[in-house]
Design an enzyme around this catalytic site. Structure first.
Site, PDB file in Angstrom:
ATOM      1  N   SER A 242      -3.613 -76.178  73.317  1.00  0.00           N
ATOM      2  CA  SER A 242      -3.389 -77.527  72.790  1.00  0.00           C
ATOM      3  C   SER A 242      -4.678 -78.337  72.750  1.00  0.00           C
ATOM      4  CB  SER A 242      -2.376 -78.248  73.683  1.00  0.00           C
ATOM      5  OG  SER A 242      -2.905 -78.355  74.994  1.00  0.00           O
ATOM      6  N   GLY A 246      -7.627 -78.566  75.634  1.00  0.00           N
ATOM      7  CA  GLY A 246      -9.012 -78.256  75.259  1.00  0.00           C
ATOM      8  C   GLY A 246      -9.947 -79.429  75.507  1.00  0.00           C
ATOM      9  N   GLU A 265     -10.396 -73.477  71.023  1.00  0.00           N
ATOM     10  CA  GLU A 265      -9.763 -73.448  69.702  1.00  0.00           C
ATOM     11  C   GLU A 265      -8.452 -74.182  69.863  1.00  0.00           C
ATOM     12  OE1 GLU A 265      -7.934 -69.834  68.132  1.00  0.00           O
ATOM     13  OE2 GLU A 265      -6.880 -71.499  67.215  1.00  0.00           O
ATOM     14  N   CYS A 302      -1.860 -70.933  64.971  1.00  0.00           N
ATOM     15  CA  CYS A 302      -2.871 -71.963  64.729  1.00  0.00           C
ATOM     16  C   CYS A 302      -3.209 -72.013  63.243  1.00  0.00           C
ATOM     17  CB  CYS A 302      -4.105 -71.698  65.569  1.00  0.00           C
ATOM     18  SG  CYS A 302      -4.555 -69.987  65.607  1.00  0.00           S
ATOM     19  N   GLU A 392      -0.570 -82.262  63.947  1.00  0.00           N
ATOM     20  CA  GLU A 392      -0.008 -80.912  63.894  1.00  0.00           C
ATOM     21  C   GLU A 392       1.388 -80.896  64.510  1.00  0.00           C
ATOM     22  OE1 GLU A 392      -1.769 -78.131  66.670  1.00  0.00           O
ATOM     23  OE2 GLU A 392      -1.099 -76.394  65.528  1.00  0.00           O
TER      24      GLU A 392
HETATM   25  P1  NAP Z   1      -1.669 -75.301  76.370  1.00  0.00           P
HETATM   26  O1  NAP Z   1      -0.552 -76.095  76.884  1.00  0.00           O
HETATM   27  O2  NAP Z   1      -2.890 -76.058  76.013  1.00  0.00           O
HETATM   28  O3  NAP Z   1      -2.028 -74.226  77.510  1.00  0.00           O
HETATM   29  C1  NAP Z   1      -3.042 -73.228  77.368  1.00  0.00           C
HETATM   30  C2  NAP Z   1      -3.609 -72.928  78.746  1.00  0.00           C
HETATM   31  O4  NAP Z   1      -4.443 -74.007  79.164  1.00  0.00           O
HETATM   32  C3  NAP Z   1      -2.551 -72.789  79.831  1.00  0.00           C
HETATM   33  O5  NAP Z   1      -2.973 -71.815  80.752  1.00  0.00           O
HETATM   34  C4  NAP Z   1      -2.534 -74.153  80.480  1.00  0.00           C
HETATM   35  O6  NAP Z   1      -2.132 -74.106  81.834  1.00  0.00           O
HETATM   36  C5  NAP Z   1      -3.977 -74.570  80.379  1.00  0.00           C
HETATM   37  N1  NAP Z   1      -4.124 -76.031  80.286  1.00  0.00           N
HETATM   38  C6  NAP Z   1      -3.454 -76.874  79.457  1.00  0.00           C
HETATM   39  N2  NAP Z   1      -3.863 -78.146  79.652  1.00  0.00           N
HETATM   40  C7  NAP Z   1      -4.810 -78.086  80.618  1.00  0.00           C
HETATM   41  C8  NAP Z   1      -5.612 -79.066  81.275  1.00  0.00           C
HETATM   42  N3  NAP Z   1      -5.530 -80.376  80.971  1.00  0.00           N
HETATM   43  N4  NAP Z   1      -6.469 -78.659  82.227  1.00  0.00           N
HETATM   44  C9  NAP Z   1      -6.575 -77.351  82.544  1.00  0.00           C
HETATM   45  N5  NAP Z   1      -5.855 -76.386  81.975  1.00  0.00           N
HETATM   46  C10 NAP Z   1      -4.969 -76.749  81.014  1.00  0.00           C
HETATM   47  O7  NAP Z   1      -1.290 -74.419  75.124  1.00  0.00           O
HETATM   48  P2  NAP Z   1      -0.004 -73.487  74.926  1.00  0.00           P
HETATM   49  O8  NAP Z   1       0.737 -73.361  76.209  1.00  0.00           O
HETATM   50  O9  NAP Z   1      -0.458 -72.269  74.293  1.00  0.00           O
HETATM   51  O10 NAP Z   1       0.896 -74.274  73.879  1.00  0.00           O
HETATM   52  C11 NAP Z   1       1.361 -75.568  74.108  1.00  0.00           C
HETATM   53  C12 NAP Z   1       1.060 -76.436  72.894  1.00  0.00           C
HETATM   54  O11 NAP Z   1      -0.280 -76.206  72.434  1.00  0.00           O
HETATM   55  C13 NAP Z   1       1.932 -76.129  71.712  1.00  0.00           C
HETATM   56  O12 NAP Z   1       3.100 -76.879  71.687  1.00  0.00           O
HETATM   57  C14 NAP Z   1       1.039 -76.449  70.545  1.00  0.00           C
HETATM   58  O13 NAP Z   1       1.167 -77.789  70.165  1.00  0.00           O
HETATM   59  C15 NAP Z   1      -0.334 -76.235  71.032  1.00  0.00           C
HETATM   60  N6  NAP Z   1      -0.941 -74.977  70.587  1.00  0.00           N
HETATM   61  C16 NAP Z   1      -1.812 -74.948  69.606  1.00  0.00           C
HETATM   62  C17 NAP Z   1      -2.412 -73.779  69.251  1.00  0.00           C
HETATM   63  C18 NAP Z   1      -3.415 -73.731  68.209  1.00  0.00           C
HETATM   64  O14 NAP Z   1      -4.102 -72.733  68.107  1.00  0.00           O
HETATM   65  N7  NAP Z   1      -3.557 -74.728  67.400  1.00  0.00           N
HETATM   66  C19 NAP Z   1      -2.131 -72.603  69.874  1.00  0.00           C
HETATM   67  C20 NAP Z   1      -1.229 -72.643  70.866  1.00  0.00           C
HETATM   68  C21 NAP Z   1      -0.672 -73.847  71.224  1.00  0.00           C
HETATM   69  P3  NAP Z   1      -0.704 -74.739  82.230  1.00  0.00           P
HETATM   70  O15 NAP Z   1       0.288 -73.993  81.408  1.00  0.00           O
HETATM   71  O16 NAP Z   1      -0.581 -74.520  83.670  1.00  0.00           O
HETATM   72  O17 NAP Z   1      -0.826 -76.178  81.840  1.00  0.00           O
END
Ligand code: NAP
Length: 526
Positions: A242, A246, A265, A302, A392
């Site tokens: 997310s 990031g 990314e 993505c 998005e």
């Molecule tokens: P995510 O929530 O960003 O998590 C990815 C990884 O990063 C997880 O291991 C998470 O750990 C960690 N993380 C998240 N926020 C963090 C922070 N503030 N500090 C440190 N670590 C952190 O992504 P996701 O689980 O893959 O998907 C959730 C959302 O992300 C989706 O609903 C979507 O909107 C978006 N997404 C976008 C893309 C893209 O490529 N555009 C891809 C995937 C997802 P935890 O789970 O413990 O928080």
């Protein structure tokens, strides 16, 4: 091999003691056995210290040694067979065929990096020979090669449990470069993570690499993830997920005593432009192809085509009618996790309820966490004015922006933030000047421009760019997919007047590694 609920700290299987998580089957809304123990900050510190020790040996390994490691990891992953696919299906709700494809892509990615480092051109070695008689000053001997940065922390994403996770592109490119890797495992697929982690640990042991070269820890991003990124032994971060995650890591990395690069990314809506003649010539077929791309994997890519740009026309009216026929009554399938599903519903409703937005068609939701797809439209002038419409929606959702002129279509493109991809549907009867203007505008906004296709499906190859200006990524100068991804984890070092006997092999005059090099600006004959 079976799932035990373990993480790996420097080759040791460890059941964490800082709370626990379980995998979750989103299709039946049930937890999966076994439970996984989470890491303490002390566990994370141990992984970092081990990685720093391993780095001193790993950075000295030859390209061939690391290539053998990458190929063995790929073989080990393939040898998991159905165990991996079955666990993956349960933890993600994704179908077998999708996971099998992703497994092949992951193994090929590891093998691609093995080939890349053996070829040697990634080092971009340049030698400027000494010119002792040059006037007014002599020129010294200068030779440059790339060296690895040091231990890298990798955060995988939920939507690619294999290709962007434990042994995904970030890990493959970092190991290829000579950087030890610590993966912060994603809680959406802990079983798959453990199985893949075991493949890496076994390969390291079989080939006698230092066990600290790889660790996998489970824990919350806010606690363990941030602790890892703050650790002084960590020298770079790879992240997919997310925008909020990031950007949090980018700012944390900048606040460290020694700031480090974060290659994140994040978010993209991937504009697709239908040029008028192209749309008129193949309205139904384009609707079918667009629909297939939008529905694939419940839109959890993505590269999901989240934005369509087209000029008002009869063909566009027919396109919308086709889309309605295709989408009505259909479900895009179960989403990866309940929280991704609830974010989808919330973000979709917010857009549908915006006064400027008109719903063209909506599908159907069937079963647990099932994505009800939607296609909406908005006038170009409203879209340009209201930034909230640019956000998005992660899932099978797309917005059509209806334009009254070519200039308005260019203005819509120009109003966008950075994107991973931009697509143009073009036929020979379309206006060349407009097509060129679209390319010129798109170039400044995206990392990949594609014609007459759809952005889902990212080739893993030498020319691929899976990147783009912020906020699609944190650094537009590189890519997270394809062989150029190795450049994120290396830096150039120049060796000036270093005696031949002490020069690294890449720069020695007799080219003992027989790699491609430039001498005094010319390719060296080998
Ligand atoms: P995510 O929530 O960003 O998590 C990815 C990884 O990063 C997880 O291991 C998470 O750990 C960690 N993380 C998240 N926020 C963090 C922070 N503030 N500090 C440190 N670590 C952190 O992504 P996701 O689980 O893959 O998907 C959730 C959302 O992300 C989706 O609903 C979507 O909107 C978006 N997404 C976008 C893309 C893209 O490529 N555009 C891809 C995937 C997802 P935890 O789970 O413990 O928080």
């Amino acid at each position: 091999m079976s799932v035990q609920g373990n993480m790996f700290i420097g080759g040791r299987a460890v059941h964490g003691t800082n709370g626990r998580i379980q995998g979750f089957d989103p299709k039946i809304n049930e937890k999966l056995e076994p439970s996984f123990g989470l890491a303490t900050c002390e566990d994370a510190d141990e992984a970092c210290v081990l990685a720093a020790g391993a780095f001193q040996l790993f950075r000295k390994t030859s390209a061939s040694q690391r290539a053998d490691l990458l190929r063995l990891i790929a073989d080990n992953i393939m040898a998991l067979g159905d165990t991996l696919i079955e666990r993956g299906m349960k933890e993600t709700g994704l179908p077998a065929a999708r996971l099998e494809g992703e497994r092949a892509r992951t193994a090929n990615q590891l093998r691609l990096f093995a080939d890349v480092i053996q070829d040697g051109s990634w080092q971009d070695v340049r030698i400027d020979t000494a010119l002792p008689d040059r006037q007014p000053l002599p020129r010294p001997f200068l030779g440059v090669r790339k060296i690895p940065l040091g231990p890298v922390v990798v955060f995988g994403s939920s939507n690619f449990p294999l290709a962007f996770s434990v042994a995904g592109g970030d890990t493959a490119s970092a190991l290829a470069a000579g950087c030890p890797v610590i993966v912060k495992g994603h809680s959406a697929h802990p079983g798959v993570s453990e199985l893949i982690g075991r493949c890496i640990v076994d390969a390291l042991a079989e080939l006698n690499f230092h066990p600290g070269t790889f660790s996998l820890v489970f824990g919350s991003g806010n606690e363990i993830g941030q602790h890892l990124v703050s650790h002084p032994e960590i020298k770079a971060v790879g992240f997919t997920g997310s925008q909020s995650g990031g950007t949090a890591l980018m700012s944390l990395a900048q606040q460290r005593e020694e700031p480090i690069p974060v290659y994140a990314e994040m978010s993209s809506i991937n504009p697709v432009v239908f040029m008028p003649a192209s749309l008129a010539a193949q309205t139904a077929s384009l609707a079918e192809q667009f629909y297939a791309s939008l529905m694939m994997g419940a839109g959890q890519f993505c590269t999901n085509p989240g934005l369509v740009i087209a000029l008002k026309s009869d063909a566009l009216t027919h396109f919308k009618q086709h889309m309605s026929k295709l989408m009505e009554g259909n479900c895009a399938g179960s989403m990866l996790t309940p929280s991704i599903f609830s974010s989808y519903c919330e973000n979709k409703s917010a857009l549908i309820n915006s006064p400027e937005v008109n719903l063209i068609t909506q599908g159907h939701s069937e079963g647990h966490n099932a994505c009800e797809p939607a296609f909406v439209e908005v006038e170009a002038s409203d879209f340009i004015k209201d930034r909230a419409l640019h956000r998005e929606v992660f899932g099978s959702f797309s917005m059509l922006v209806v334009c009254n002129s070519e200039q308005e279509a260019l203005d819509v493109l120009g109003s966008l933030e950075g994107q991973l991809t931009g697509t143009i549907h073009y036929s020979e009867n379309d206006d060349q000047t407009f097509a060129q203007q679209l390319i010129d505008t798109m170039e400044l906004k995206v990392g990949r421009i594609l014609f007459n296709g759809f952005p889902t499906g990212v080739e893993v190859s030498t020319a691929m760019v899976h990147g783009g200006p912020y906020p699609s990524t944190s650094n537009s100068q590189t890519t997270s997919v394809g062989s150029m991804a190795i450049e994120r984890f290396v830096r150039p070092v120049c060796y000036q007047n270093v005696p031949n006997t002490l020069l690294p092999p890449e720069i020695k005059p007799n080219n003992p590694l027989s790699i491609p090099r430039h001498i005094d600006g010319e390719p060296e004959k080998r």
